[in-house]
Write an enzyme that holds these catalytic residues in place. Structure first.
Site, mmCIF file in Angstrom:
data_model
loop_
_atom_site.group_PDB
_atom_site.id
_atom_site.type_symbol
_atom_site.label_atom_id
_atom_site.label_comp_id
_atom_site.label_asym_id
_atom_site.label_seq_id
_atom_site.Cartn_x
_atom_site.Cartn_y
_atom_site.Cartn_z
ATOM 1 N N LYS A 46 -9.461 11.743 2.487
ATOM 2 C CA LYS A 46 -8.275 11.360 1.709
ATOM 3 C C LYS A 46 -7.774 9.980 2.103
ATOM 4 O O LYS A 46 -7.485 9.141 1.252
ATOM 5 C CB LYS A 46 -7.169 12.391 1.950
ATOM 6 C CG LYS A 46 -5.823 11.973 1.401
ATOM 7 C CD LYS A 46 -4.757 12.998 1.702
ATOM 8 C CE LYS A 46 -4.038 12.808 2.997
ATOM 9 N NZ LYS A 46 -3.095 11.689 3.041
ATOM 10 N N ASN A 47 -7.669 9.736 3.398
ATOM 11 C CA ASN A 47 -7.077 8.468 3.843
ATOM 12 C C ASN A 47 -7.996 7.268 3.636
ATOM 13 O O ASN A 47 -7.566 6.129 3.779
ATOM 14 C CB ASN A 47 -6.653 8.557 5.316
ATOM 15 C CG ASN A 47 -5.405 9.403 5.488
ATOM 16 O OD1 ASN A 47 -4.789 9.810 4.506
ATOM 17 N ND2 ASN A 47 -5.039 9.669 6.725
ATOM 18 N N ARG A 61 2.743 8.395 -1.144
ATOM 19 C CA ARG A 61 3.108 7.234 -0.355
ATOM 20 C C ARG A 61 2.066 6.122 -0.488
ATOM 21 O O ARG A 61 2.376 4.936 -0.442
ATOM 22 C CB ARG A 61 3.239 7.683 1.102
ATOM 23 C CG ARG A 61 3.631 6.575 2.004
ATOM 24 C CD ARG A 61 3.669 6.984 3.447
ATOM 25 N NE ARG A 61 3.635 5.797 4.255
ATOM 26 C CZ ARG A 61 4.679 5.049 4.503
ATOM 27 N NH1 ARG A 61 5.847 5.380 4.038
ATOM 28 N NH2 ARG A 61 4.567 3.950 5.222
ATOM 29 N N CYS A 75 10.594 11.608 3.181
ATOM 30 C CA CYS A 75 9.845 11.471 4.417
ATOM 31 C C CYS A 75 10.107 12.639 5.345
ATOM 32 O O CYS A 75 11.221 12.827 5.787
ATOM 33 C CB CYS A 75 10.255 10.169 5.087
ATOM 34 S SG CYS A 75 9.225 9.750 6.452
ATOM 35 N N ARG A 92 9.158 5.980 8.163
ATOM 36 C CA ARG A 92 7.888 5.340 7.796
ATOM 37 C C ARG A 92 8.171 4.096 6.971
ATOM 38 O O ARG A 92 7.975 4.073 5.766
ATOM 39 C CB ARG A 92 6.989 6.310 7.034
ATOM 40 C CG ARG A 92 6.575 7.456 7.897
ATOM 41 C CD ARG A 92 5.587 8.322 7.221
ATOM 42 N NE ARG A 92 4.245 7.780 7.259
ATOM 43 C CZ ARG A 92 3.178 8.421 6.789
ATOM 44 N NH1 ARG A 92 3.312 9.591 6.226
ATOM 45 N NH2 ARG A 92 1.984 7.887 6.870
ATOM 46 N N ASP A 95 -2.420 13.093 13.092
ATOM 47 C CA ASP A 95 -2.679 14.037 11.998
ATOM 48 C C ASP A 95 -3.337 15.333 12.477
ATOM 49 O O ASP A 95 -3.522 16.264 11.685
ATOM 50 C CB ASP A 95 -3.568 13.385 10.921
ATOM 51 C CG ASP A 95 -2.799 12.349 10.112
ATOM 52 O OD1 ASP A 95 -1.568 12.255 10.268
ATOM 53 O OD2 ASP A 95 -3.448 11.630 9.316
ATOM 54 N N ILE A 100 3.402 8.425 17.648
ATOM 55 C CA ILE A 100 3.251 7.649 16.406
ATOM 56 C C ILE A 100 4.451 7.845 15.474
ATOM 57 O O ILE A 100 5.001 6.882 14.948
ATOM 58 C CB ILE A 100 1.947 8.025 15.662
ATOM 59 C CG1 ILE A 100 0.733 7.962 16.593
ATOM 60 C CG2 ILE A 100 1.735 7.128 14.433
ATOM 61 C CD1 ILE A 100 0.347 6.591 17.092
ATOM 62 N N ARG A 137 -2.408 18.500 -1.185
ATOM 63 C CA ARG A 137 -2.439 17.042 -1.181
ATOM 64 C C ARG A 137 -3.618 16.517 -0.369
ATOM 65 O O ARG A 137 -4.094 15.404 -0.613
ATOM 66 C CB ARG A 137 -1.137 16.487 -0.568
ATOM 67 C CG ARG A 137 0.099 16.788 -1.394
ATOM 68 C CD ARG A 137 1.285 16.042 -0.835
ATOM 69 N NE ARG A 137 0.835 14.773 -0.330
ATOM 70 C CZ ARG A 137 0.960 14.364 0.929
ATOM 71 N NH1 ARG A 137 1.576 15.111 1.798
ATOM 72 N NH2 ARG A 137 0.494 13.212 1.296
HETATM 73 C C1 UD1 Z 1 -1.776 6.394 8.061
HETATM 74 C C2 UD1 Z 1 -2.332 7.675 7.534
HETATM 75 C C3 UD1 Z 1 -1.612 8.866 8.155
HETATM 76 C C4 UD1 Z 1 -1.613 8.770 9.659
HETATM 77 C C5 UD1 Z 1 -1.136 7.419 10.133
HETATM 78 C C6 UD1 Z 1 -1.287 7.228 11.629
HETATM 79 C C7 UD1 Z 1 -3.071 7.053 5.311
HETATM 80 C C8 UD1 Z 1 -2.901 7.202 3.852
HETATM 81 N N1 UD1 Z 1 -2.188 7.698 6.090
HETATM 82 O O1 UD1 Z 1 -0.405 6.361 7.653
HETATM 83 O O2 UD1 Z 1 -2.266 10.057 7.731
HETATM 84 O O3 UD1 Z 1 -0.762 9.781 10.180
HETATM 85 O O4 UD1 Z 1 -1.876 6.381 9.482
HETATM 86 O O5 UD1 Z 1 -2.613 7.440 12.002
HETATM 87 O O6 UD1 Z 1 -3.997 6.411 5.769
HETATM 88 N N2 UD1 Z 1 5.195 1.322 10.831
HETATM 89 C C9 UD1 Z 1 6.227 0.414 10.802
HETATM 90 N N3 UD1 Z 1 6.241 -0.515 9.795
HETATM 91 C C10 UD1 Z 1 5.273 -0.564 8.836
HETATM 92 C C11 UD1 Z 1 4.220 0.361 8.885
HETATM 93 C C12 UD1 Z 1 4.212 1.298 9.902
HETATM 94 O O7 UD1 Z 1 7.113 0.434 11.639
HETATM 95 O O8 UD1 Z 1 5.342 -1.424 7.947
HETATM 96 C C13 UD1 Z 1 5.172 2.347 11.895
HETATM 97 C C14 UD1 Z 1 5.296 3.755 11.318
HETATM 98 O O9 UD1 Z 1 6.635 4.104 11.114
HETATM 99 C C15 UD1 Z 1 4.633 4.582 12.374
HETATM 100 C C16 UD1 Z 1 3.543 3.648 12.898
HETATM 101 O O10 UD1 Z 1 3.904 2.341 12.509
HETATM 102 O O11 UD1 Z 1 5.545 4.880 13.396
HETATM 103 C C17 UD1 Z 1 2.160 3.944 12.394
HETATM 104 O O12 UD1 Z 1 2.177 3.985 10.977
HETATM 105 P P1 UD1 Z 1 0.907 3.573 10.124
HETATM 106 O O13 UD1 Z 1 -0.248 3.366 11.024
HETATM 107 O O14 UD1 Z 1 1.297 2.488 9.206
HETATM 108 O O15 UD1 Z 1 0.663 4.894 9.275
HETATM 109 P P2 UD1 Z 1 0.381 4.978 7.736
HETATM 110 O O16 UD1 Z 1 -0.503 3.873 7.291
HETATM 111 O O17 UD1 Z 1 1.666 5.192 7.022
#
Ligand code: UD1
Length: 456
Positions: A44-45, A117, A141, A146, A329, A351, A421
């Site tokens: 999925k990701n 998302r 959320c 996030r 995850d 995380i 999902r």
């Molecule tokens: C992706 C995965 C999700 C997984 C996560 C961490 C997808 C679709 N989803 O989510 O399943 O749980 O990686 O492995 O691939 N953050 C910020 N600012 C930003 C972006 C992120 O502060 O602009 C923070 C987030 O709040 C979180 C951390 O960074 O605490 C990691 O988030 P991120 O790696 O971006 O996760 P996702 O891409 O949302």
């Protein structure tokens, strides 16, 4: 097993042409030992950013091994809303034909955006391809904060200007030039969005402190198959040499490592033995190491894993970290397993905040879990007992299903639309391994609130 309804305009105007997940629950009779072979689906990701990236091509793309999930259906609807043609093809419908030549809009549908998302992944590709994009903030959320500030910061440094009007994010570019970007956090989504945007920028973009997840390597593989020039994915420095155009290609999506991990835990929690076909062992090494610590026997093959549970697990401590650390995850599933360990375990979630929603539900099944901020202390009990519980997000749902498989008696898991999902044919796969699990339409009245969390 398609339980998703495409509601017609005449049926319900509000959801015209939209993907509306149907309320259903799982009834699980626990205590069966799972044995046999199961094949994992495409990730999925990986597929969600890849579907978004396909709008940048000048000709059609064909994606293989595309899982049939609510999230992929919603992403397909989003692309169609932008004028892109998307069709399921192939003998078993596991391939997706995407023709972006008719792309004629840059505004992502707000209702769909709230459901998945990953619609934020359209920002980089649309800015790169047509120079503008309008999205709303992604939906509710349930696993903590996030934000998407790092996505925006990265795309701004490539040359986009962002404004916000009535909750809509409107971005436009004038210049679109390669730049050095240092991410404050190795965000998976921000790394991917910037890679996609930079693929069509002028000159070289270097992303430092990039996330290293295998899905990013898959995205690089796809973009390069379209003619992009990217290297370094899988390390913390990614170099993108911009090109002027990208073309359609054929690409096979990597196997879902979180689905692999979930079946690994299913084997251990039921003291069973499962051959997981199509798994890539190097993607789940952190999970393998932890499961070995609790006593599982695991054999790794080129494209598969054999996992055998050996009775009640030993306790262990788990800390979630960016890849190659233990994946957040898989944290809820691990919590279900450790709730029947022979002793006390500690889980630290680094995380996301608020990612212990499953703890309370597991408590209804007799688990002894205390949470303090980002730490959970789990005092193992010999057995869980069946109860009525609620999946509040995708992975907490997986954790409750696993708990139900090992518990005494009957467990009802409500909120299955959250599981749909991210897990393809979950109950059919578990049933083929000997689980007693059936899907019943309709949530219990007390839980009948539609919550599509749009998370991970
Ligand atoms: C992706 C995965 C999700 C997984 C996560 C961490 C997808 C679709 N989803 O989510 O399943 O749980 O990686 O492995 O691939 N953050 C910020 N600012 C930003 C972006 C992120 O502060 O602009 C923070 C987030 O709040 C979180 C951390 O960074 O605490 C990691 O988030 P991120 O790696 O971006 O996760 P996702 O891409 O949302």
């Amino acid at each position: 097993m398609d339980k998703t309804v495409h509601v017609t305009a005449t049926a319900r105007g509000l959801f015209a042409g939209r993907v509306v997940p149907q309320m259903s629950k799982f009834i699980i009779e626990g205590g069966r030992t799972l044995r046999g072979e199961v094949s994992v689906s495409g990730a999925k990701n990986a597929v969600l950013p890849i579907m978004a990236a396909s709008v940048m091509a000048d000709s059609p793309c064909v994606l293989h091994n595309v899982p049939d999930l609510t999230d992929t259906k919603i992403m397909a609807e989003i692309l169609k809303g932008l004028g892109v043609r998307v069709d399921r093809i192939g003998p078993d419908g596991s391939s997706l034909y995407i023709d972006p030549r008719t792309l004629n809009r840059h505004v992502v549908d707000e209702l769909l955006m709230r459901q998945v998302r990953s619609s934020v992944f359209l920002m980089g590709p649309l800015l790169g391809k047509v120079g503008k994009v309008q999205v709303s903030y992604p939906g509710g959320c349930d696993i903590g904060q996030r934000p998407i500030d790092l996505h925006i910061k990265g795309l701004k440094s490539l040359g986009a200007t962002f404004t916000e009007e009535h909750g809509q994010i409107i971005a436009e570019r004038d210049r679109w030039e390669g730049v050095d970007i240092h991410l404050d956090i190795p965000s998976v989504g921000a790394t991917e969005n910037i890679m996609m945007g930079a693929a069509l920028a002028k000159g070289v973009t270097v992303i430092r402190n990039a996330a290293k997840e295998p899905e990013i390597v898959d995205l690089q593989g796809f973009l390069n198959s379209m003619g992009a020039r990217i290297r370094g994915a899988g390390t913390d420095v990614i170099r993108v040499e911009g090109v002027t155009n990208l073309y359609g290609c054929e690409y096979t999506i990597m196997p879902d490592r979180i689905e692999v991990g979930t079946f690994m835990v299913a084997a251990v929690i039921t003291s069973g033995a499962i051959w997981i076909e199509n798994a890539l062992p190097e993607h789940v090494q952190a999970v393998t190491a932890k499961l070995r610590e609790v006593g599982a026997e695991i054999t790794e093959k080129d494209r598969g894993l054999y996992v055998k549970g050996t009775g009640r697990p030993k306790p262990t401590d788990v800390k979630t970290l960016p890849y190659p650390g233990f994946p957040t995850d898989m944290q809820p599933q691990m919590m279900a397993l450790l709730s029947i360990a022979e002793g006390t375990s500690v889980i630290t979630e680094t995380i996301f905040d608020s990612r212990f929603k499953q703890a309370e539900e597991l408590g209804r099944m007799g688990a002894k879990i205390r949470t303090e901020g980002r730490t959970a202390i789990i005092k193992g009990v010999p057995r869980l007992s069946g109860a009525m519980v609620e999946a509040t997000d995708l992975r907490s749902g997986a954790s409750l299903v696993l708990a139900g498989l090992s518990a005494d008696g009957v467990t009802t898991v409500n909120g299955i639309h959250n599981l749909d999902r991210g897990y393809e044919r979950l109950e059919a796969k578990l049933a083929s391994l000997g689980a007693s699990i059936k899907r019943v339409l309709g949530d219990e009245p007390v839980h009948a609130r539609l919550r599509v969390t749009g998370m991970n």
